[in-house]
Design a protein around this motif. Structure first.
Motif, short mmCIF file in Angstrom:
data_model
loop_
_atom_site.label_atom_id
_atom_site.label_comp_id
_atom_site.label_asym_id
_atom_site.label_seq_id
_atom_site.Cartn_x
_atom_site.Cartn_y
_atom_site.Cartn_z
N ALA A 77 0.85 -1.19 0.00
CA ALA A 77 0.00 0.00 0.00
C ALA A 77 0.88 1.23 0.00
CB ALA A 77 -0.91 0.00 1.23
N ALA A 78 0.56 2.15 -0.86
CA ALA A 78 1.36 3.37 -0.95
C ALA A 78 0.54 4.55 -0.50
CB ALA A 78 1.85 3.57 -2.37
N SER A 79 0.83 5.06 0.67
CA SER A 79 0.21 6.30 1.10
C SER A 79 1.16 7.43 0.72
CB SER A 79 -0.02 6.28 2.61
OG SER A 79 1.22 6.22 3.26
N SER A 80 0.76 8.64 1.06
CA SER A 80 1.64 9.75 0.70
C SER A 80 2.94 9.66 1.48
CB SER A 80 0.94 11.08 0.97
OG SER A 80 0.75 11.27 2.35
N LEU A 81 2.85 9.16 2.70
CA LEU A 81 4.08 9.00 3.49
C LEU A 81 5.00 7.99 2.82
CD1 LEU A 81 5.72 9.48 6.06
CD2 LEU A 81 4.50 7.56 7.06
N THR A 82 4.40 6.87 2.40
CA THR A 82 5.19 5.86 1.71
C THR A 82 5.87 6.47 0.50
OG1 THR A 82 3.40 4.41 2.32
CG2 THR A 82 5.09 3.51 0.87
N GLY A 83 5.08 7.22 -0.26
CA GLY A 83 5.63 7.85 -1.45
C GLY A 83 6.81 8.73 -1.09
N GLY A 84 6.64 9.50 -0.04
CA GLY A 84 7.72 10.39 0.37
C GLY A 84 8.96 9.62 0.73
N LEU A 85 8.77 8.54 1.49
CA LEU A 85 9.92 7.74 1.89
C LEU A 85 10.60 7.14 0.68
CD1 LEU A 85 8.61 5.94 5.09
CD2 LEU A 85 10.16 7.87 4.93
N GLN A 86 9.80 6.68 -0.26
CA GLN A 86 10.39 6.09 -1.47
C GLN A 86 11.17 7.14 -2.24
OE1 GLN A 86 6.81 4.52 -3.15
NE2 GLN A 86 7.22 2.45 -2.37
N LEU A 87 10.60 8.31 -2.34
CA LEU A 87 11.29 9.38 -3.04
C LEU A 87 12.62 9.67 -2.36
CD1 LEU A 87 11.34 11.60 -5.16
CD2 LEU A 87 10.17 13.09 -3.53
N LEU A 88 12.57 9.69 -1.05
CA LEU A 88 13.78 9.94 -0.27
C LEU A 88 14.82 8.87 -0.55
CD1 LEU A 88 14.76 11.86 1.91
CD2 LEU A 88 13.89 10.25 3.59
N ALA A 89 14.38 7.62 -0.53
CA ALA A 89 15.31 6.53 -0.76
C ALA A 89 15.93 6.65 -2.15
CB ALA A 89 14.59 5.20 -0.61
N LEU A 90 15.07 6.88 -3.15
CA LEU A 90 15.58 6.94 -4.51
C LEU A 90 16.49 8.15 -4.69
CD1 LEU A 90 12.27 5.86 -6.16
CD2 LEU A 90 14.41 4.59 -6.23
#
Lengths: 514, 122, 681, 527
Positions: A77-90
């Motif tokens: 599940a991708a919430s906005s927080l997840t998205g943010g974390l993923q962006l951070l990781a990438l």
């Protein structure tokens, strides 16, 4: 039994993973690819980062799922927080890629093919894919797989140090990381097994956990599961007492890989922690108390140890431990606000730490550079802008304005704790801010210290006269000629500039981070 | 058959594995300890799936079994990496003793005892 | 004691003199009141004197003396306008202050008595300014001196005219600070600095009581206005009654006020600062010890008289301490080897008389007797100080062996010194006689009207002071007026050829050091001389004041008592004369044993007592504090460093550098977590 | 007029900050500006800020901006009666601090002149003297301190308050660490570090308190907090939060026994740094006590008031006693500051209008007095080559009467002489302590009033001690030059301020009265 795939949500994970596959395939087709692989990796990372946008753009509380069961619960599940974390990781992975670009493109030299580069790039991409998957995982299977995917390639990356002088150490560091990760994984697996035994499902759903906690014999089982799972995740985030590998590995790994460990990997760690604590929170106070105790221990030990280090990589390693405590701090009080706070703090921490690492790496690569505190003496004179950027990063980590963002981040993580009224934890955290300031200011003091070349032995009364007679320009010219000859690579300048700009922007208007 | 026996076995496996991790200095033996623990985890999962422990109804996802597969797969991948690293370790040090001093790099870095502390905190 | 004689003597009512009618000047409608003008003028003169007189003593003198003259005019005008329009007259200052719950109107109030005292203060200040212009002719710091005197005058006027305890306190403290500056004027002398410090600290310590007393009074009433405070605490009818349930509070507050008054007025146990304060230039002594600072206590208590009357314990405390002081100071004065110190101790004794008069005022009567003594003391003591200062200039010092037969050598001194000493001794018909008789009568009246034990003690002390005063005055006179033996009579100015300082607005050549005392020998300016003459005149005829409507004295003079007092006076003088015979310097005190005269010179060792009881313990405490601060409070801070080091070291030692122990940590962590789990669940 | 009014507030905050940024950048990119140019720019920025402060206090414009939306943190700026005097003081001090001449830091070689001072560390003679350098960073740091303080006083949001509160730490640290005097560099760094760690710990505790209040009220609006007056917190929580806030702010103020950093830092800091530290930074603590404790947590304050007042009084006496034996003149002034702020804290603890008025007044008075004394002592220290009182030196009255006069004025004001600024605050504190507000034990507070009055005596004692040792006497050598030029101007301005406040306190009291009334009036609203 159907599984709704919903691939479009998965792109942030798929992009680096696909890039890894493409790189491997390409190597088979075209063994002398050279730097193409690196470019491909970059494209993968950028693509993944771009793909996080839909998730980030969601409103608070919304989440898009993939691998959804008929029952409605999703494995991803991708919430906005997840998205943010993923962006951070990438994003941080991209920084690491840029940092390591020359080293990896050289890796292929000397051998007939570009295979060494490919290995590194593929491992790197795989690990990144794993990292991006963790925050979105909503069941034990996904979590276990993505965590290991995020960890194992990094072990290899650590061990694949190509400079002979450091190889031996790097392997030792890899062994430390490996053994800890193996044991932790074993614990995690045991915990997962017990979890399934207690709840009857592999889904990390708070409802199931709450249901299990209601039955006495199952609640004991659940407790044991929680203990083991937390221990397994604690390793990844370098929480005390699962931190022992951190200084060892940080100091021995190639600096870009260390940056990766300190930056990108933490996303996975915190992501996993968030997922688990959210699932466990409904059951009993245990998870929260445990997280609180661990957070307090971690930050205290990390700071106390960092205070003694003269090797800056060691210092940053212990600082990473201390910051892990801060990351976990808000999780000790469970609310969506707390989770967001942890995410925001992670973002600030990652940017600042990566920036610090970039500067350390730049200074280390200087002709007479090194990674000791003494190598940074007087940096503010020789490389004023670099030193300013580093100062900004350090102040962010310490939580002192003018790096306001660091301070706001601290405010944000402390807020849920205060809302819960966990006073002892607040006090410990507060004292740790002071301790942390001592850690970073020590470094900062070295930055603005005068070096021997700058100080002039003036007989006391003449000092003022000298002040008036000696024009400034002369002194600037005579100071440290060796530094003047060194030209910082453009990519370092760009990285430092971009990261410092991020921190500055955040300081002026910390919008959208928290 | 009662689930007690497989669970007991799992407990024994986990215990032995823990002992192996704690007591063995040899890297490969430590790996074996870890594998034993993973085995215990797998056994628990299978048992849970089989005996429907802690479940109200049947699990349509067969979580236990599926997760066991996952664990086995990951374990295999781990062992690959681990053995590679152990090989490298053996090459650089000539042994695979985990209690040996790890930080050989430290020798390169002059270990400055920190006199600055006093100055800084004064 | 005098009451032992028992046959009927007629009592004598004070007659009212048929005074010529005051000319009827129309009172114009001025923008401010004279009270405002007086305080403002004096205060402004202080600031302007420093700001405008750029190194010019002449400008400074113009400003100082001009403003003092204007202040005097304003206060005389005030007396007149009050006489015409009736009192009291309230006027505002900067207030009211927005001080939260507390009402702070900060008003001035001019009444019959305060106007009188203000006029006397103005007069003495003017005379002192004029005199100082001559006395400090060569002093490079004349500007600072005159400015300080102006501020001092302003402060005293503020106290006198205040209708607000806060204003009183302001004037009170400013006076203390100015006295510090004036006493320490010759700041290159360590003894002057020491005396200044002592004066400031002793009075300031006593002020703790004063401040708290006033604060307590104001806090009870919720206002700082004096009439408001009196109205809140007591009800004045035929008798004074304290507001119910507040007797103890009032007593405590008044005890505090009394303590402050004792300090400022140099009464036991704070008396020792005053003799040392003679280190200041003579004009400063004349100002501080005649009309202003030491008398301020009397003024304040007179303003708060109903409260003092209502608070019996405070009144008794004051009466007892003051009575002891009167006698003790008079005795000490007798034995002083320095004429200026003799005057200082006499000041202590005389101020005691004023305060004593206040303690025996029966309900419903005003403090007029005390004020009369204040006024008279201001005149004759200022006269004496100025004359003795003048003498000191001529003889090179005021120690007995310098001043022997001074009035014979410098005959111009004879009249002022003589008048002053006679007046101080209370010889009729000088002003000192009048005021002292009034105090005596007041005491006697008080004893008859229920002043109780305090009254008796006061009466005894006042009675005892009469012969004692006469004795030390006689002693001084005998010394000063001894016939010349060997030295030829100095003819002032004739053979020395010094510059005659006569135009006091001329600009002196300021020399580096304050050598004016030597330089100005015998060259007194005519203005200073006439200033002294004015005081002399007032000291002679000032007694008439008692018969004017300015003072309302419904006292009956007990002629029996009066005769006894005069008799004692004569006897004491005679005894001193007898004792002085055969002594070279004609110093009766030379008959005293050396140990006694040494002890009296040192003020009975009070200085050492202060040091032993207050200064030394405080300093020891201060060293403790410093030590505690460094070694205990700060030790925690400093200990943080080694502690952090040790902690870090210990952790570093235990931190595993190998993989295997790291695993132990991991598994140990699991156990720890499990323990937490068990504890929490 | 409208334009000026609109611009005043942004200019007030931005002028120092932009000036600072410009200086910082100029110091790093290309050739550094000459010290004169930096100073001119800094003075201009400070003057601009001071003028803007005047306009802001006069016209009371307001700004409302959203800063961090997700947290509901607002960048609301504006002044009320409470903050107006602080803003004005900061504006004035900005000008003073930038105008005060820069002294090359004293280091070992110069401090080792004969006369012998208290040695804290074994001293190495012939230590290198730092080469002179561009002063752009120095002035930038001064401006950041000013900007941060202004923001602290102007903001109406607790989080912004906290951030601004912290903003001054690092520049102040740089000022002390790089431009301070000390016997050794270790000493200097130690003092700087002490400052940073102490005050950072304090402000972090304050943060804890702010967070607790935030959690309880759901807003960070200081005005709203004052309106609620603690009605959303139960009694126990109020007490805990008040204690935490008071400890945190008490470090900054500083309240005994958290004061040990201040003498160190003052002894080391450069003159301008000392001025800003004493006149502005310490005020932030006292201001915080009123804004964050007295207004939103009246019950909590009432509960801990006796302890707070007791500590304040202990501090008064402690500092007074320490001043009697302290050998370093600059440290002595620092101790005196502790004593004065003891009066301020005592006044705050009483929880009455009189007390708050006295506290604000005391703050302003202390700002002016300590600035005057620090400018003065800074000048003396650098001419003497040290501030040790044990060394025989020329009497100021003999060789430099203007400095001497300023010292007399400063010392008289420091001992709370009426007619000078210090009096009203001290008297008000004693009065308020004698008649404390609701919920306070009268007996204890009256005892404290007695002790505070004794502390005032100690103040007189150390004032005359200083005057006797420095001002009076007959030594005329080694001669020092009398104060002149800019320094003289600064001293005159401060001296006039002290006298003006002392003689005419009405203006300031009237300015603050409505706000204070507001704070105390809301006390009745709470449960």
């Amino acid at each position: 039994m159907t599984l709704e795939l919903n691939i479009s949500v998965l792109w942030p994970v798929l992009a680096p993973a696909l890039a890894a596959v493409v790189v491997l395939v390409l190597d088979v087709l075209w063994p002398r690819g050279g730097a193409v692989h690196l470019w491909l990796a970059a494209v993968g990372l950028v693509g993944g980062a771009a793909a996080t946008w839909p998730a980030i753009a969601q409103g608070a509380g919304d989440a898009t799922g993939a691998f959804c069961l008929p029952s409605g619960s999703c494995l991803y599940a991708a919430s906005s927080l997840t998205g943010g974390l993923q962006l951070l990781a990438l994003g941080s992975a991209l920084v690491v890629l840029v940092l390591t670009w020359p080293a990896w493109s050289r890796a292929g030299r000397g051998s007939a093919t570009s295979a060494p580069t490919v290995v590194l790039v593929a491992l790197f991409l795989a690990a990144t894919a794993g990292v991006t998957a963790v925050p979105a995982a909503r069941d034990l299977g996904t979590l276990l797989v993505s965590l290991e995917l995020a960890t194992l390639p990094v072990v290899a990356l650590v061990a694949l140090e190509r400079r002979a002088a450091r190889y031996r150490g790097a392997v030792a560091g890899a062994v430390a990381l490996l053994t800890t990760s193996l044991v932790s994984f074993a614990l995690l697996a045991l915990g997962a097994a017990l979890w399934v035994a207690a709840t009857g499902t592999a889904l990390l759903s708070p409802e199931a956990a709450a249901e299990a906690a209601a039955v006495p014999e199952r609640s004991a089982l659940l407790l044991l599961a929680a203990v083991l799972v937390l221990a397994g995740l604690g390793f990844k985030i370098s929480a005390v007492p699962f931190h022992a590998w951190t200084p060892l590995t940080y100091a021995t790994a190639p600096l870009p890989v260390t940056t990766y460990l300190a930056g990108t990997s933490k996303v996975a760690a915190l992501g996993g922690m968030i997922v688990l604590v959210q699932a466990l929170a409904g059951t009993s106070g245990f998870a929260l108390v445990a997280v609180a105790v661990i957070a307090a221990l971690t930050m205290t030990l990390g700071n106390a140890m960092a205070l003694r280090q003269v090797d800056l990589v060691h210092l940053l390693a212990w600082s990473a431990v201390a910051q892990a405590g801060w990351l976990m701090l808000p999780l000790a009080s469970l609310s969506s606000r707390a989770v967001h706070a942890a995410g925001g703090y992670l973002a600030v921490y990652v940017v600042a730490t990566v920036l610090a690492f970039v500067v350390v790496l730049t200074v280390a690569r200087r002709p007479d550079g090194g990674v000791l505190l003494s190598d940074h003496r007087g940096l503010a004179r020789h490389q004023p802008l670099t030193a300013a950027a580093l100062g900004l990063a350090l102040l962010t980590l310490a939580g002192l304005p003018p790096a306001i963002i660091g301070l706001v981040a601290k405010v944000v993580v402390l807020r849920p704790v205060a809302a819960d009224g966990t006073w002892w934890l607040l006090i410990v955290a507060t004292l740790n801010i002071a301790l942390g300031i001592a850690v970073y200011v020590r470094w900062l003091a070295a930055l603005i210290e005068r070096t021997a070349g700058e100080e002039v032995l003036v007989p006391a009364p003449a000092a003022e006269a000298a002040a008036q007679t000696q024009p400034r320009g002369d002194r600037g010219a005579t100071a440290a000629p060796s530094h003047a000859a060194y030209q910082m690579p453009v990519r370092h300048r760009v990285l430092i500039g971009a990261l410092a700009a991020l921190l500055l922007l955040g300081s002026i208007a910390p919008v959208g981070i928290f | 058959m009662s689930p007690a026996l497989p669970l007991l076995l799992a407990a024994i496996l986990a215990g032995v594995g823990t002992y192996g991790v704690l007591a063995r200095r040899h890297a490969v033996l430590m790996l074996i300890g870890v594998e034993l623990m993973l085995g215990a985890a797998g056994l628990i999962l299978v048992t849970v799936g089989q005996f429907d422990i802690g479940q109200v109804g049947g699990d349509p996802l067969a979580s236990g079994a599926v997760l066991t597969l996952f664990v086995i797969t990951i374990a295999a991948a781990e062992i690959v990496v681990a053995l590679a690293v152990v090989m490298a370790m053996f090459r650089t040090r000539g042994d695979v003793d985990l209690t040996g001093e790890a930080q050989t790099v430290e020798a390169e870095v002059p270990d400055e005892t920190s006199p600055k502390m006093g100055e800084v905190l004064g | 004691m005098t009451r032992a004689v028992d046959f009927p003597w007629p009592d004598w009512e004070l007659p009212t003199l048929p005074l010529p009618g005051v000319p009827d000047i129309p009172i114009p409608d001025l923008p401010g009141t004279p009270a405002q003008a007086a305080v403002l003028l004096a205060g402004a003169a202080g600031i302007l004197g420093l700001a405008l007189s750029k190194r010019s003593s002449r400008t400074a003198a113009w400003i100082a003396i001009g403003s003092a003259g204007l202040v005097l005019l304003a206060s005389l005008w005030q007396m007149y306008s009050l006489h015409e329009a009736g009192d009291p007259r309230i006027s505002t200052t900067i207030g009211p202050l927005a001080f939260g719950e507390l009402v702070v109107p900060l008003e001035l109030s001019a009444s019959r008595l305060s106007a009188l005292v203000a006029a006397v203060v103005g007069l003495v200040a003017l005379i002192v300014q004029v005199f100082a212009r001559w006395y400090l002719w060569f002093d490079p710091r004349y500007r600072q001196f005159s400015a300080t005197v102006s501020v001092f005058t302003a402060a005293m006027l503020l106290v006198v005219l205040s209708n607000d305890v806060l204003l009183t306190l302001i004037g009170w403290e400013v006076m203390g600070w100015c006295s510090f500056l004036l006493i320490g004027h010759l700041s290159a002398k360590d003894s002057a600095n020491r005396a200044a410090t002592k004066a400031l600290l002793v009075t300031r310590l006593a002020d703790v009581g004063f401040v708290l007393g006033l604060v307590a009074l104001a806090a009870g009433a919720g206002t700082t206005a004096i009439d408001g405070i009196i109205g809140h605490w007591v009800t004045i009818g035929s008798d004074i009654t304290v507001a119910p349930g507040q007797g103890a509070a009032l007593t405590l507050a008044m005890v505090g006020v009394v303590l402050g008054v004792l300090g400022k007025s140099a009464q036991l146990p704070f008396q020792d600062w005053l003799p040392d304060a003679m280190e200041g230039p003579t004009p400063a002594s004349a100002l501080i010890h005649a009309a202003t600072m030491v008398a301020a206590g009397t003024v304040v208590l007179a303003q708060l008289l109903p409260l003092l009357q209502a608070a019996a314990p405070a009144r008794v405390l004051l009466a007892v301490l003051v009575s002891i002081t009167i006698v003790l100071a008079a005795l000490l004065a007798f034995a002083q080897p320095d004429i200026k110190r003799l005057l200082a101790w006499s000041t202590v004794s005389q101020v005691g008389l004023m305060l004593a008069a206040l303690t025996v005022v029966p309900v419903g009567t005003g403090p007029d007797a005390a004020i009369m003594h204040l006024v008279s003391h201001a005149w004759f003591k200022a006269l004496l100080f100025l004359a003795v200062g003048w003498m000191g200039v001529l003889t090179g010092g005021t120690v007995v062996r310098y001043v022997v037969s001074a009035t014979k050598r410098y005959r111009t001194l004879r009249r002022p010194v003589g008048i002053g000493l006679l007046s101080l001794a209370g010889v009729p018909p000088l002003v000192g006689f009048v005021s002292k008789e009034l105090v005596l009568a007041q005491a006697e009246h008080g004893v008859q009207h229920g002043a109780g034990t305090a009254g008796t003690i006061v009466l005894a002390a006042v009675g005892a002071s009469v012969p004692l005063t006469a004795a030390y005055c006689m002693r001084a006179w005998l010394i000063l007026d001894r016939g010349p033996r060997r030295r030829a009579v100095h003819q002032p100015g004739a053979q020395q050829g010094h510059e005659i300082i006569d135009d006091f607005f001329a600009e002196p050549e300021v020399v580096e050091e304050a050598i004016g005392i030597e330089e100005a020998e015998s060259a007194i300016s005519s203005s200073a001389r006439s200033a002294v003459a004015v005081l002399g005149f007032l000291s002679v005829v000032g007694g008439l004041l008692a018969f004017t409507p300015q003072l309302e004295l419904d006292l009956v003079i007990n002629l029996q008592l009066l005769a006894a007092a005069l008799l004692l006076m004569i006897l004491a003088a005679l005894a001193v004369w007898v004792a002085s015979r055969g002594v070279g310097s004609r110093d009766a005190a030379a008959r005293l044993p050396v140990s006694v005269s040494l002890a009296t010179e040192r003020g009975l060792g009070f200085d050492r007592l202060y040091r032993a009881v207050v200064a030394a313990p405080v300093l020891r405490l201060a060293h403790w504090v410093q030590w505690l601060d460094r070694e205990v409070l700060d030790a925690y801070v400093r200990a943080a460093v080694p502690a952090a080091k040790l902690l870090g070291g210990a952790l570093e030692q235990t931190h595993p550098r190998r993989p295997a122990p790291g695993l132990v940590l991991v598994l140990g962590g699991v156990v720890v977590l499990a323990v937490i789990g068990v504890v929490v669940s | 007029m409208n334009l000026v009014e609109d611009l005043a507030l942004p200019v007030l905050v931005l002028a120092p900050l932009v000036g600072a940024v410009w200086l910082l950048v100029a110091d790093r990119v290309g050739e550094s500006p000459r010290p004169g140019a930096s100073r001119t720019l800094a003075v201009l920025a400070a003057l601009l800020a001071a003028a803007a402060a005047g306009v802001v206090v006069w016209r009371r414009p307001e700004i409302e901006l959203t800063w961090i939306e997700s947290l509901g943190v607002q960048l609301d700026l504006g002044v009320d009666g409470l903050s107006a005097p602080f803003v004005l003081l900061t504006g004035l001090m900005a000008v003073v601090a930038t105008l005060v001449p820069y002294h090359e830091p004293l280091s070992d070689a110069r401090l080792a002149e004969p006369g012998g001072h208290e040695k804290t560390e074994p001293m190495a003679l012939g230590e290198v003297v730092p080469a002179p350098r561009s002063l752009a960073t120095y002035y930038a740091c001064l401006l950041v301190v000013v900007g941060g303080s202004l923001l602290t006083f102007l903001t109406r949001d607790a989080v912004v308050f906290f951030v601004a509160f912290e903003l001054v730490l690092v520049p102040m640290w740089v000022l002390v660490a790089r431009h301070g005097d000390a016997t050794t560099r270790a000493d200097r760094d130690g003092a700087a570090m002490r400052f940073l760690l102490f005050t950072a710990t304090g402000s972090m505790l304050m943060l804890v308190g702010i967070l607790a209040l935030w959690g309880a009220t759901g807003t960070t609006d200081l005005v709203r907090w004052a309106e609620l007056a603690g009605s959303s917190l139960d009694h126990g929580t109020q007490v805990i939060v008040a204690v935490i806030l008071l400890i945190g702010l008490g470090i900054k103020v500083p309240v005994w026994p958290l004061h040990t950093w201040l003498p160190w830092v003052h002894a080391t800091a450069p003159t301008a740094g000392s001025v800003l530290l004493a006149a502005v930074l310490l005020k932030m603590g006292a201001y915080g006590m009123i804004r964050l404790v007295a207004a939103p947590l009246p019950e909590g304050l009432a509960e801990v008031a006796p302890v707070l007042a007791g500590l304040a009084v202990t501090g008064i006496l402690w500092a007074g006693l320490a001043c009697l034996v302290e050998q370093d003149l600059k440290r002595l002034i620092a101790w005196a500051s502790i004593g004065h702020l003891g009066f301020v804290v005592l006044a705050i603890a009483t929880g009455t209008e009189t007390g708050l008025q006295a506290a604000i007044f005391g703050n302003m008075a202390h700002g002016l007095i300590s600035a005057l004394l620090f400018v003065l002592v800074g000048s003396l220290k650098h001419q003497w080559g040290g501030a040790d009182l044990g060394t025989a030196r020329a009497a100021l009255r003999e060789v430099s009467p203007r400095l001497g006069f300023a010292l007399v004025l400063g010392m008289a004001a420091a001992m709370g002489l009426p007619g000078l600024a210090g009096f009203w605050g001290e008297w008000g504190a004693i009065y308020a302590s004698w008649a404390p507000g609701a919920g306070r034990t009268e007996g204890w507070f009256r005892f404290f009033a007695l002790l505070a009055a004794l502390g005032a005596v100690l103040a007189a004692a150390y004032a005359v001690r200083v005057l006797r040792e420095v001002w009076a006497g007959d030594r005329r050598s080694p001669a020092i030059r009398d104060v002149r030029g800019t320094e003289l101007g600064v001293l005159v301005v401060l001296g006039v301020g002290i006298v003006a406040l002392g003689v005419y306190p009405v203006a300031l009291l009237d300015l603050t009265a409505p706000a204070v009334e507001g704070i105390i009036a809301t006390l009745g609203v709470g449960p």
